[in-house]
Design an enzyme around this catalytic site. Structure first.
Site, PDB file in Angstrom:
ATOM      1  N   GLY A  15       1.340  88.373 -13.357  1.00 16.52           N
ATOM      2  CA  GLY A  15       0.781  86.845 -12.727  1.00 16.52           C
ATOM      3  C   GLY A  15       1.264  86.865 -11.370  1.00 16.52           C
ATOM      4  N   ASN A  99       6.485  87.061 -15.541  1.00 19.13           N
ATOM      5  CA  ASN A  99       6.223  85.341 -15.065  1.00 19.13           C
ATOM      6  C   ASN A  99       4.549  84.823 -15.658  1.00 19.13           C
ATOM      7  OD1 ASN A  99       5.745  83.348 -12.572  1.00 19.13           O
ATOM      8  ND2 ASN A  99       4.053  84.615 -12.431  1.00 19.13           N
ATOM      9  N   SER A 149      11.029  77.488 -18.736  1.00 22.00           N
ATOM     10  CA  SER A 149      10.552  76.074 -17.918  1.00 22.00           C
ATOM     11  C   SER A 149      11.372  75.218 -18.256  1.00 22.00           C
ATOM     12  CB  SER A 149       9.236  75.708 -18.766  1.00 22.00           C
ATOM     13  OG  SER A 149       8.807  74.383 -18.352  1.00 22.00           O
ATOM     14  N   TYR A 162       3.981  74.550 -25.826  1.00 19.31           N
ATOM     15  CA  TYR A 162       4.352  75.159 -24.661  1.00 19.31           C
ATOM     16  C   TYR A 162       5.814  75.044 -24.521  1.00 19.31           C
ATOM     17  CZ  TYR A 162       5.148  75.961 -19.573  1.00 19.31           C
ATOM     18  OH  TYR A 162       5.665  76.612 -18.321  1.00 19.31           O
ATOM     19  N   ALA A 164       8.169  74.536 -26.728  1.00 21.15           N
ATOM     20  CA  ALA A 164       8.743  75.284 -27.822  1.00 21.15           C
ATOM     21  C   ALA A 164       8.791  76.824 -27.547  1.00 21.15           C
ATOM     22  CB  ALA A 164       8.128  75.010 -29.361  1.00 21.15           C
ATOM     23  N   ILE A 195       7.019  72.691 -10.370  1.00 29.91           N
ATOM     24  CA  ILE A 195       6.631  73.111  -9.221  1.00 29.91           C
ATOM     25  C   ILE A 195       5.113  72.778  -8.863  1.00 29.91           C
ATOM     26  CG2 ILE A 195       6.494  75.720  -8.084  1.00 29.91           C
ATOM     27  CD1 ILE A 195       9.479  74.405  -9.188  1.00 29.91           C
TER      28      ILE A 195
END
Ligand SMILES: NC(=O)c1ccc[n+]([C@@H]2O[C@H](COP(=O)([O-])OP(=O)(O)OC[C@H]3O[C@@H](n4cnc5c(N)ncnc54)[C@H](OP(=O)(O)O)[C@@H]3O)[C@@H](O)[C@H]2O)c1
Length: 255
Positions: A15, A99, A149, A162, A164, A195
């Site tokens: 990514g 990433n 995250s 997301y 979890a 971000i």
């Protein structure tokens, strides 16, 4: 600046075509690392990042990879092996930055199996099997960095799956560190706060952005470079005894 007498180290950044991954790739290139970055849907952006690194005296290649399709990983490993050989006269590389990630905001009551599976495939299953398949090519003493995250630590409505999965990724980080410690491979996770990228459709209207900004002690949204500069700085032996850690890069969010 890299020591010119030492062969350059090589990093793979998934990514790397946009956002945080792009910043990691460019800042790694500036530090003298060879860069293999991947894109998924945006070939033009991926190639533009590689070109930017090459134009400023670095060495980079962009490859296509969908981290949600683990059946494609054997072929990706073959492509990486060929590129390493052609471009760097090597058959190994030094650092892997997992990433690539996706988000789809959805309250628990509205979350379908399809949404759940897509999130799992890219954010957890893909990272597991891509790392598994690439580990034979990573040098002993290398490093894997998993981009997690802040949502692995604190809960926001709409991010259950997301968050979890990112918490799961931090668990995997410790397990990979445990099993590959015998090869002196370090495995760490870096957890960005909020971000300002296009991630999950971006950070929304001004009021929403202001609310997120005030959740951080530093009082602002992060920029891709806030994370990219830090991750690139970890891609060296300067962090040689940092292992199995979760490091949050979020300006002190939700403390
Ligand atoms: N932005 C934030 O606030 C934030 C906060 C915490 C954590 N993170 C994490 O940071 C990482 C990067 O986020 P970002 O903000 O830079 O996101 P972004 O701007 O949306 O960029 C996502 C990158 O991932 C690639 N990608 C998307 N789906 C993919 C797939 N199925 N297979 C392979 N690559 C895929 C995209 O490639 P293409 O464009 O070529 O499709 C792009 O290069 C993610 O893991 C995310 O979970 C972000």
């Amino acid at each position: 600046m890299a020591n010119m007498n030492e062969p350059s180290k090589i990093v793979i950044v998934t990514g790397g075509s946009r956002g945080i991954g792009k910043s990691i790739a460019i800042n790694a290139g500036k530090r003298g690392l060879g860069v293999i970055l991947t894109y998924n849907s945006q070939a033009e952006s991926g190639n533009a990042v590689a070109e930017e690194i090459n134009k400023s005296g670095g060495k980079a290649v962009a490859l296509r990879l969908d981290t949600g399709i683990s059946a494609s990983f054997d072929d990706f490993v073959k492509q990486v092996t060929a590129i390493l050989n052609e471009k760097w006269n090597r058959n190994t590389f030094d650092y892997l930055v997992n990433n690539a990630g996706i988000a789809q905001r959805s309250l628990i009551k509205d979350t379908t199996e399809e949404i759940f599976d897509q999130l799992v495939n890219v954010n957890l299953k893909g990272v597991f099997f891509l790392s598994q398949k690439l580990l034979p090519l990573i040098v002993d003493g290398g490093q894997i960095i998993n981009i997690s995250s802040g949502l692995a630590r604190f809960a926001f409505p709409g991010s259950a799956v997301y968050g979890a999965l990112k918490a799961g990724l931090e668990g995997l980080t410790r397990y990979f560190a445990k099993e590959y410690g015998q090869r002196k491979i370090r495995v760490n996770s870096v957890a960005p706060g909020a971000i300002d990228t296009e991630f999950g459709g971006g950070k929304g209207d001004e009021e929403h952005r202001r609310q997120i900004a005030t959740a951080a002690a530093l009082g602002r949204l992060g920029e891709a470079d806030d994370v990219g500069l830090f991750v690139a700085s970890m891609l060296s032996d300067d962090s040689r005894f940092v292992n199995a850690q979760r490091i949050e890069v979020g300006g002190g969010i939700m403390i």
